[in-house]
Enzyme design. Structure first.
Site, PDB file in Angstrom:
ATOM      1  N   CYS A 188      34.293   4.802 125.501  1.00  6.87           N
ATOM      2  CA  CYS A 188      34.466   3.963 124.314  1.00  6.87           C
ATOM      3  C   CYS A 188      33.415   4.429 123.326  1.00  6.87           C
ATOM      4  CB  CYS A 188      34.268   2.485 124.673  1.00  6.87           C
ATOM      5  SG  CYS A 188      34.212   1.391 123.230  1.00  6.87           S
TER       6      CYS A 188
ATOM      7  N   ASP B 284      39.975   5.463 113.902  1.00 10.04           N
ATOM      8  CA  ASP B 284      39.431   4.612 114.957  1.00 10.04           C
ATOM      9  C   ASP B 284      39.739   3.165 114.587  1.00 10.04           C
ATOM     10  OD1 ASP B 284      37.831   3.885 117.242  1.00 10.04           O
ATOM     11  OD2 ASP B 284      36.237   3.311 115.870  1.00 10.04           O
ATOM     12  N   SER B 285      39.584   2.267 115.542  1.00 12.17           N
ATOM     13  CA  SER B 285      39.779   0.849 115.247  1.00 12.17           C
ATOM     14  C   SER B 285      38.699   0.327 114.294  1.00 12.17           C
ATOM     15  CB  SER B 285      39.768   0.035 116.543  1.00 12.17           C
ATOM     16  OG  SER B 285      38.562   0.239 117.233  1.00 12.17           O
TER      17      SER B 285
ATOM     18  N   GLU C  73      27.278  -4.170 118.899  1.00 18.07           N
ATOM     19  CA  GLU C  73      27.392  -4.643 117.512  1.00 18.07           C
ATOM     20  C   GLU C  73      26.315  -5.666 117.168  1.00 18.07           C
ATOM     21  OE1 GLU C  73      31.524  -5.643 116.876  1.00 18.07           O
ATOM     22  OE2 GLU C  73      31.966  -3.521 116.487  1.00 18.07           O
TER      23      GLU C  73
ATOM     24  N   CYS D 192      39.511   6.912 118.685  1.00 17.61           N
ATOM     25  CA  CYS D 192      39.423   5.655 119.449  1.00 17.61           C
ATOM     26  C   CYS D 192      39.935   5.903 120.863  1.00 17.61           C
ATOM     27  CB  CYS D 192      40.279   4.605 118.743  1.00 17.61           C
ATOM     28  SG  CYS D 192      40.461   3.068 119.646  1.00 17.61           S
TER      29      CYS D 192
ATOM     30  N   HIS E 241      31.681   3.046 121.221  1.00 14.54           N
ATOM     31  CA  HIS E 241      30.489   2.209 121.039  1.00 14.54           C
ATOM     32  C   HIS E 241      29.437   2.454 122.124  1.00 14.54           C
ATOM     33  CE1 HIS E 241      32.603  -0.222 118.071  1.00 14.54           C
ATOM     34  NE2 HIS E 241      31.490  -0.886 117.865  1.00 14.54           N
TER      35      HIS E 241
END
Lengths: 283, 283
Positions: free
Chosen positions: A184, A10-11, A152, A73, A186
């Protein structure tokens, strides 16, 4: 071959949610995870650059003898899967196809929403994958660039998160989608506020679980599964210093991370040395 | 030596606001700008990684024969200036010292606020620089991670931007600072909302203009200024594909960008070829 590990990349930390599901479905498997924390995020970058990074990472993981690769990702899955499959001979799975399959199975109204990074949405990868499964499904998409920084920052349940979700999701609500793909890794962290804004009638689809089932299915078909009596080990690599990844990562993985090593993908020759030098153990 | 260009770099487009001021103060000078768009942002990354990137970029610019380097990125200025000065012999200027000097000159109450990325704030570079100038000044700092994505989303005057600014700036208001350093090149784009939240009594300090004066002063002292009869040319390099930089960059620069070339800093040997292949002209 069955003894080899499953590679996951993943990134950054987000892909740990996918790894978590793989560990749940296949606890006997070893895994090697790479988070490209020195170059994160991918969602705002060009397909050319994301493909270049994905190739470097896959080369690194393949050199570590993996039996299968999971592109955890969404952005990398959306833009680089074709290139990776052409170049590497191991089975490669992204998160788009599994997410699309789940969405197509879940929708009743035939109207599916997809949210993701600018890169994922611009690629139309989810819309294409859903329409390959069922051309009759209508797909409405929206890029939500502020969701990753909000997640985040840990602002997942305040007025700013609420207003941002309302702004991004307004069009999807007006289109009356009954299924929303969280495109995504996140976004599941913002699940609460997204569900609140979308309302009760809308099912949220997260690719992680379905991706883990796909991995199990492919390894099973190829007789590459380890015996269930075993217990897998898990290794972690990152491209920036490990401290931040260790801190945030356990939240995403739902458990304590083991040793995390730093690698320099710009300069493959030095990676072993770097890895040795920069090893950090989660407290 | 005077014929050589001034090198300027940033993690992305933000440094163009610094370039703009340099072009205003020194219209006779050639400039070479590099935006590390394939690895942006720097503000969330470790000092080690930012120093590594800054070194690669400086090597690239020095190989293009610059007479001076301007580190237009606050995070890179905060963490890598010492390392760069040790390694390279040309004059090197960051944006922290000029911003600190302006803030120290402007404050009446002796209470200065500084906002920036997580990396910049964690480094304490502004606080140290301000206290070197006047140890009596009290410095209050706050990282504002959501300001960059807000500025890039263009949400600079809505309720989300207002609430975000109120949340981040609350502590600084309570401390009654009379001067606020905008310690990130993106923040001037949010100047309106920041000024509104901070109120009339607070002066906002943007390092760009003061940095340009510093550049002129250093070049003057070293007799490296071009004759004012000349007109400078401006070249742009980026590490991701140029399209996004061209689109957003003109807003930051306040005028149309010329040709923008892509370079691959991972692999210096290919850069000339890459640059030639991937040239794009602003429409």
């Amino acid at each position: 071959m069955a003894w080899k590990a499953i590679g996951v990349f993943d990134s950054g930390v987000g892909g740990l949610t996918v790894l978590k599901e793989i560990m749940k479905v296949l606890p006997q498997e070893d895994t090697i995870y790479l988070g490209d924390t020195a170059r994160v995020p991918y969602g705002t970058k060009s397909p050319e650059t994301v493909v270049r990074y994905s190739r470097q990472i896959t080369s690194f993981l393949v050199s570590r003898d993996i039996k299968m690769l999971v592109v955890a990702c969404n952005t990398a899955s959306a833009v680089s899967l074709t290139a990776l499959k052409k170049e590497f001979s191991i089975p490669i799975v992204g998160v788009i196809e599994p997410g699309a399959r789940r969405a197509a199975a879940v929708t009743r109204s035939g109207k599916v929403g997809v949210i993701g990074t600018a890169g994922t949405i611009k690629s139309s990868a989810y819309a294409k994958a859903i329409k390959r499964i069922n051309p009759g499904i209508e797909v409405v998409t929206r890029a939500c660039p502020l969701f990753v920084p909000l997640a985040e920052e840990g602002w997942i349940d305040n007025e700013i998160a609420r207003l941002t979700a309302q702004t991004y999701l307004k069009g999807l609500k007006e289109e009356s989608v009954d299924t929303l793909v969280l495109g995504c890794t996140h976004y599941p962290i913002l699940k609460g506020i997204i569900a609140e804004v979308m309302g009760d009638g809308v099912t949220l689809v997260d690719s992680a679980e379905e991706t883990a089932f796909t991995v199990a299915e492919i390894l099973g078909k190829k007789s590459l599964l380890r015996p269930t009596s075993e217990k897998g080990n898990h290794h972690f690599f990152v491209t920036d210093v490990p401290a931040g990844f260790i801190r945030v990562g356990s939240r995403f993985l739902g458990e304590r991370l083991g040793d995390v090593y730093q690698v320099n993908l710009d300069d493959e020759a030095h990676e072993e040395e770097q890895a040795g030098e920069d090893k950090q153990t989660a407290p």
